[in-house]
Design an enzyme around this catalytic site. Structure first.
Site, short mmCIF file in Angstrom:
data_model
loop_
_atom_site.label_atom_id
_atom_site.label_comp_id
_atom_site.label_asym_id
_atom_site.label_seq_id
_atom_site.Cartn_x
_atom_site.Cartn_y
_atom_site.Cartn_z
N ASN A 11 0.84 -1.26 -0.12
CA ASN A 11 -0.02 0.01 -0.07
C ASN A 11 0.78 1.08 0.02
OD1 ASN A 11 -1.86 2.15 0.45
ND2 ASN A 11 -2.31 1.36 2.68
N LYS A 13 -0.06 4.36 -0.19
CA LYS A 13 -0.72 5.64 0.43
C LYS A 13 -0.07 6.56 -0.47
CE LYS A 13 -0.04 3.47 4.74
NZ LYS A 13 -0.05 3.37 6.31
N HIS A 95 -9.39 1.20 5.48
CA HIS A 95 -7.95 1.50 6.37
C HIS A 95 -8.34 2.39 7.45
CE1 HIS A 95 -3.82 2.75 6.85
NE2 HIS A 95 -3.49 1.52 6.14
N GLU A 97 -6.43 5.08 8.20
CA GLU A 97 -6.20 6.12 7.89
C GLU A 97 -7.55 6.97 6.99
OE1 GLU A 97 -2.65 5.40 5.60
OE2 GLU A 97 -1.72 4.95 7.48
N GLU A 166 -4.91 -4.62 11.10
CA GLU A 166 -4.10 -3.72 11.33
C GLU A 166 -4.22 -2.97 12.50
OE1 GLU A 166 -2.16 -2.51 7.15
OE2 GLU A 166 -4.06 -1.27 7.44
N GLY A 172 2.93 2.44 10.69
CA GLY A 172 3.92 3.40 10.62
C GLY A 172 4.70 3.85 11.72
N SER A 211 3.75 -2.04 10.45
CA SER A 211 5.01 -2.04 10.65
C SER A 211 5.81 -3.35 10.20
CB SER A 211 5.51 -1.69 11.93
OG SER A 211 5.15 -0.17 12.31
P1 PGA Z 1 3.12 0.66 7.51
O1 PGA Z 1 1.67 0.33 6.92
O2 PGA Z 1 3.56 -1.03 6.94
O3 PGA Z 1 3.85 1.67 7.28
O4 PGA Z 1 3.03 0.41 8.98
C1 PGA Z 1 0.74 -0.60 6.77
C2 PGA Z 1 -0.59 -0.17 6.56
O5 PGA Z 1 -1.13 0.89 6.76
O6 PGA Z 1 -1.27 -0.73 5.81
#
Ligand code: PGA
Length: 249
Positions: A11, A13, A95, A97, A166, A172, A211
């Site tokens: 992803n 983003k 997600h 976010e 998640e 992140g 992560s």
């Molecule tokens: P990350 O994000 O691997 O940067 O922690 C995962 C995600 O949000 O799908």
């Protein structure tokens, strides 16, 4: 029940300019030795070119989000039908976010997932608890409620979906849950899906996200009930993404 085919999804983003297309080329090259299914979800601006770069490879294209309606006066939005038209196979919905930054409710997520299924694609439906919820000991309750509210009904074909666990606090941040914590949540999700959808529910693939990096991927992907990974930051570099993909099979 046989082991499910692993899936590793990158992803991107809101990252990636034209120059990032070299990473896609490198992923295509490196994917030849990978048995897990791979998908890249670039920003919409790059999606057409990424699709071109993926031509003839087994790596799939995915969208990061979509509108629930097939078309209409929705400035700035992209529909699942548009992703299908472009040759995508997956669309991420729900997600954290999107849930947090755009106020998406479980019902919105369910409508989007139904849209993805209507377009003949596979929704990757995300769920996950916040740090406060984890610390308050209500992780499993929160996940159960998100699952109950974010999945469209069986008639929408939801057993074709993929679920991504998640934990919001792991996204992140470089922090990951313990193996036991991941296993506990994945087991709970698997049981909830089986309870709601029977045997077909038990076949739904469950990804872990938050992560995932080259140095922890093998450990995470080996956890019982983890059928793959949803990778954010580490998917931006082909070499890192491929190391994770190889850890999946
Ligand atoms: P990350 O994000 O691997 O940067 O922690 C995962 C995600 O949000 O799908």
């Amino acid at each position: 029940m046989g082991k499910k085919n692993s899936l590793v999804v990158g992803n991107w983003k809101m990252n990636g300019l034209m120059a990032s297309l070299v990473e896609v080329g490198a992923i295509v090259k490196g994917a030849a030795g990978v048995t897990a299914e791979l998908a890249i979800c670039p920003p919409a601006t790059l999606a057409g070119m990424v699709r071109g770069a993926l031509e003839g490879s087994a790596v799939c294209l995915g969208g990061q989000d979509c509108h629930s309606e097939p078309s209409g006066a929705f400035t700035g939005d992209v529909s699942a039908e548009m992703w299908a038209d472009l040759g995508a196979r997956y669309v991420i919905v729900g997600h954290s976010e999107r849930r947090q930054g755009h106020g998406e409710s479980d019902a919105t997520v369910a409508a989007k997932a139904a849209g993805v299924l209507r377009a003949g694609l596979i929704p990757i439906i995300c769920v996950g608890e916040s740090l406060a919820e984890r610390e308050a000991g209500c992780t499993l309750t929160v996940i159960a409620a998100q699952l109950a509210g974010s999945l469209p009904g069986e008639r929408a074909g939801v057993t074709r979906a993929v679920i991504a666990y998640e934990p919001v606090w792991a996204i992140g941040t470089g922090r990951t849950p313990t193996i036991e914590q991941v296993a506990e949540v994945h087991q709970a999700i698997g049981l909830a899906l089986e309870k709601r959808f029977g045997e077909a529910g038990g076949q739904i693939r469950l990804l872990y996200g938050g992560s995932v990096k080259p140095d922890n991927a093998a450990e995470i992907l080996a956890i019982s009930g983890v059928d793959g990974a949803l990778v954010g930051g580490a998917s931006l570099r082909a070499s890192d993404f491929l190391m994770i993909a190889k850890a999946a099979g």
